[in-house]
Scaffold this motif. Structure first.
Motif, short mmCIF file in Angstrom:
data_model
loop_
_atom_site.label_atom_id
_atom_site.label_comp_id
_atom_site.label_asym_id
_atom_site.label_seq_id
_atom_site.Cartn_x
_atom_site.Cartn_y
_atom_site.Cartn_z
N VAL A 11 0.89 -1.30 0.14
CA VAL A 11 -0.14 -0.10 0.01
C VAL A 11 0.79 1.33 -0.07
O VAL A 11 1.89 1.34 0.69
N ILE A 45 -1.36 7.04 -9.42
CA ILE A 45 -1.14 6.42 -8.04
C ILE A 45 -1.68 7.49 -7.06
O ILE A 45 -0.91 8.61 -6.96
N ASP A 46 -2.36 7.02 -5.97
CA ASP A 46 -2.48 8.07 -4.75
C ASP A 46 -2.38 7.25 -3.52
O ASP A 46 -2.25 6.00 -3.41
N ASP A 49 -3.59 3.40 -2.39
CA ASP A 49 -3.74 2.50 -3.53
C ASP A 49 -2.74 1.22 -3.27
O ASP A 49 -1.63 1.38 -2.74
N LYS A 50 -3.32 0.04 -3.70
CA LYS A 50 -2.32 -1.08 -3.24
C LYS A 50 -1.79 -1.36 -4.59
O LYS A 50 -2.53 -1.44 -5.74
N ILE A 51 -0.22 -1.47 -4.85
CA ILE A 51 0.21 -1.64 -6.12
C ILE A 51 1.12 -2.89 -5.86
O ILE A 51 1.49 -3.36 -4.93
N ARG A 63 -1.22 -1.45 -10.39
CA ARG A 63 -1.93 -1.09 -9.41
C ARG A 63 -3.22 -2.25 -9.34
O ARG A 63 -3.29 -2.66 -10.42
N CYS A 64 -3.13 -2.84 -8.07
CA CYS A 64 -4.16 -4.02 -7.87
C CYS A 64 -5.51 -3.43 -8.04
O CYS A 64 -5.86 -2.45 -7.73
N LYS A 65 -6.40 -4.40 -8.56
CA LYS A 65 -7.65 -4.27 -8.73
C LYS A 65 -8.40 -4.27 -7.31
O LYS A 65 -8.20 -5.00 -6.47
N ALA A 66 -9.34 -3.21 -6.91
CA ALA A 66 -9.97 -3.30 -5.69
C ALA A 66 -11.10 -4.30 -5.63
O ALA A 66 -11.68 -4.95 -6.38
#
Length: 66
Positions: A11, A45-46, A49-51, A63-66
């Motif tokens: 994260v 990216i903010d 965000d999970k990357i 970037r990982c999908k939510a």
């Protein structure tokens, strides 16, 4: 021996604000991850965000999908 995984999901805890719709290629900004590591990430990216990170190079992958 123990081998770490090639890819991990982390994260973003600190970075400049993201810009919606910014899809320019090869434009990056610094970001700090939950581990304290600092890497370069795309402008969209903010914080929060999970990357996905490549542990072999320390580079941003996606970037990982939510």
């Amino acid at each position: 021996g123990v081998e770490p995984p090639y890819f991990i999901e982390l994260v973003v805890t600190k970075t400049d604000p993201g810009f919606a719709g910014n899809t320019a290629t090869n434009v990056t900004k610094p970001a700090v991850l939950e581990t304290g590591a600092e890497i370069k990430v795309p402008l969209f990216i903010d914080i929060g965000d999970k990357i996905t990170i490549d542990t072999r190079t320390g580079e941003y992958l996606s970037r990982c999908k939510a």
